[in-house]
Design an enzyme around this catalytic site. Structure first.
Site, PDB file in Angstrom:
ATOM      1  N   MET A   1      36.664  52.753  31.030  1.00  0.00           N
ATOM      2  CA  MET A   1      36.784  51.669  32.013  1.00  0.00           C
ATOM      3  C   MET A   1      38.216  51.142  32.050  1.00  0.00           C
ATOM      4  O   MET A   1      38.476  50.050  32.552  1.00  0.00           O
ATOM      5  CB  MET A   1      35.799  50.539  31.683  1.00  0.00           C
TER       6      MET A   1
ATOM      7  N   HIS B   1      40.791  54.754  22.877  1.00  0.00           N
ATOM      8  CA  HIS B   1      40.659  55.679  24.014  1.00  0.00           C
ATOM      9  C   HIS B   1      41.568  56.903  23.821  1.00  0.00           C
ATOM     10  O   HIS B   1      41.174  58.041  24.085  1.00  0.00           O
ATOM     11  CB  HIS B   1      41.073  55.002  25.326  1.00  0.00           C
TER      12      HIS B   1
ATOM     13  N   ASP C   1      30.772  52.626  20.282  1.00  0.00           N
ATOM     14  CA  ASP C   1      29.619  52.291  21.129  1.00  0.00           C
ATOM     15  C   ASP C   1      28.508  53.274  20.771  1.00  0.00           C
ATOM     16  O   ASP C   1      28.175  54.169  21.549  1.00  0.00           O
ATOM     17  CB  ASP C   1      30.031  52.390  22.594  1.00  0.00           C
TER      18      ASP C   1
ATOM     19  N   SER D   1      38.654  46.846  24.435  1.00  0.00           N
ATOM     20  CA  SER D   1      39.311  46.136  25.535  1.00  0.00           C
ATOM     21  C   SER D   1      38.938  44.661  25.501  1.00  0.00           C
ATOM     22  O   SER D   1      39.722  43.801  25.899  1.00  0.00           O
ATOM     23  CB  SER D   1      38.880  46.739  26.874  1.00  0.00           C
TER      24      SER D   1
HETATM   25  P1  AMP Z   1      35.292  51.798  27.495  1.00  0.00           P
HETATM   26  O1  AMP Z   1      36.579  51.860  28.267  1.00  0.00           O
HETATM   27  O2  AMP Z   1      35.147  50.562  26.675  1.00  0.00           O
HETATM   28  O3  AMP Z   1      34.094  52.096  28.352  1.00  0.00           O
HETATM   29  O4  AMP Z   1      35.361  52.982  26.447  1.00  0.00           O
HETATM   30  C1  AMP Z   1      35.572  54.313  26.848  1.00  0.00           C
HETATM   31  C2  AMP Z   1      35.317  55.231  25.684  1.00  0.00           C
HETATM   32  O5  AMP Z   1      36.209  54.912  24.616  1.00  0.00           O
HETATM   33  C3  AMP Z   1      33.900  55.088  25.112  1.00  0.00           C
HETATM   34  O6  AMP Z   1      33.418  56.373  24.757  1.00  0.00           O
HETATM   35  C4  AMP Z   1      34.116  54.219  23.904  1.00  0.00           C
HETATM   36  O7  AMP Z   1      33.142  54.394  22.899  1.00  0.00           O
HETATM   37  C5  AMP Z   1      35.463  54.729  23.437  1.00  0.00           C
HETATM   38  N1  AMP Z   1      36.103  53.738  22.563  1.00  0.00           N
HETATM   39  C6  AMP Z   1      36.301  52.433  22.823  1.00  0.00           C
HETATM   40  N2  AMP Z   1      36.856  51.808  21.755  1.00  0.00           N
HETATM   41  C7  AMP Z   1      36.999  52.757  20.801  1.00  0.00           C
HETATM   42  C8  AMP Z   1      37.504  52.752  19.466  1.00  0.00           C
HETATM   43  N3  AMP Z   1      37.974  51.648  18.888  1.00  0.00           N
HETATM   44  N4  AMP Z   1      37.499  53.925  18.766  1.00  0.00           N
HETATM   45  C9  AMP Z   1      37.022  55.066  19.338  1.00  0.00           C
HETATM   46  N5  AMP Z   1      36.533  55.130  20.591  1.00  0.00           N
HETATM   47  C10 AMP Z   1      36.520  53.999  21.314  1.00  0.00           C
END
Ligand code: AMP
Length: 286
Positions: free
Chosen positions: A32, A39, A154, A190
């Site tokens: 996102m 990420h 997640d 985020s």
């Molecule tokens: P999001 O932008 O929050 O939807 O996250 C996108 C992807 O990045 C998802 O697969 C999350 O699980 C992963 N992600 C977010 N934060 C972390 C983190 N601290 N370590 C590893 N992966 C992450």
């Protein structure tokens, strides 16, 4: 190669078709946006395991509840593009909401994974995982990657995606990537941007407490209730408002059984108005 940003499915299809014909393997990282080192770790892993990496940025209205932060969610496209360019991502796909949901969203076909979306985060966010499962299915069909990368931060989302890919027979390898943390132990997110400096220090206690609970469970797996009760009190003492603290089977998120080989302890808490989640996997010696 410079990062190419694409906004429509038509352009994505046109661009990816010759890549597919050249027999290159596609790796895909859905996000996102508001990218951080977590990420980027997913992108790095995709780059080592596949030939051509697509990242998507789409803030999916379907996965936000009515009182959640859809409109205030951080949008930092230019910085995200710079980061992805530096790290060597090939294509950034940023579809518009109209591109993803041309008609009334409420009337859309939805993807549900009833086995794993009801408990944990699904209790306080009842429509969230259906929104995630639906958008992930659409994005997987659009990009058609060989492998897709999700963060174990997640954890429930990762299990939902693994299950939907298996249940719908999608020919895609779902890879889980370990959580990337600040030095303090705080899982990068985020939503950490919503925290004040004081809250950020406090927030790092969530991981420390989950680690304590995991250690106790590993030592005394027969005393799940006591371990969780103690952990819950620690969360409250640390200034959190706990949403849940639970231990589940790590492969399926089914209730934890004593004869299994691996559990995961998962927690969600509120710190002021910010909701934080984290988890620790527990290998059991048997
Ligand atoms: P999001 O932008 O929050 O939807 O996250 C996108 C992807 O990045 C998802 O697969 C999350 O699980 C992963 N992600 C977010 N934060 C972390 C983190 N601290 N370590 C590893 N992966 C992450």
């Amino acid at each position: 190669m410079m990062l190419l940003t694409i906004n429509s499915y038509q352009d994505l299809y046109t661009h990816l078709t010759p890549i597919r014909h050249s027999k290159k393997t596609l790796g895909f990282v859905p996000t996102m946006g508001n990218l951080h080192a977590g990420h980027l770790q997913l992108v790095k892993q995709a780059k080592t395991e596949t030939d051509f990496v697509v990242v998507s940025i789409f803030i999916n209205p379907l996965q936000f509840g009515q009182n959640e932060d859809f409109s205030s969610y951080p949008r930092t496209l230019v910085r995200d593009q710079e980061l992805l360019n530096t790290i060597g991502c090939d294509v950034l796909y940023c579809p518009t909401v109209v591109e993803m949901y041309p008609e009334d969203q409420a009337l859309h076909t939805k993807v549900s994974v009833p086995d794993v979306i009801g408990g944990l985060c699904g209790l306080s966010r009842p429509t969230h995982f259906e929104g995630v499962a639906t958008v992930v299915t659409k994005l997987l069909n659009m990009v058609a990657p060989a492998a897709v990368y999700f963060g174990k931060k997640d954890y429930q989302q990762w299990i939902v995606v693994r299950k939907l890919v298996r249940d719908l027979s999608l020919p895609i390898n779902v890879r889980g990537v370990d959580t990337v943390r600040e030095k303090s132990g705080l899982a990068m997110s985020s939503r950490n941007g919503y925290l004040t400096e004081v809250e950020r220090v406090q927030a790092s206690k969530l991981y420390a407490i989950l680690q304590d609970v995991a250690k106790h469970l590993q030592e005394t797996p027969h005393q799940v209730e006591t371990c969780l009760r103690e952990g819950y009190s620690k969360l409250v003492d640390a200034g959190f408002k706990p949403d849940y603290l639970e231990v589940r089977e790590s492969e399926t998120l089914a209730p934890a059984h004593l004869n299994s080989s691996s559990w995961v302890v998962l927690g969600a808490v509120y710190l002021g108005a910010t909701r934080l989640i984290d988890n620790v996997e527990i290998p059991l010696k048997r």
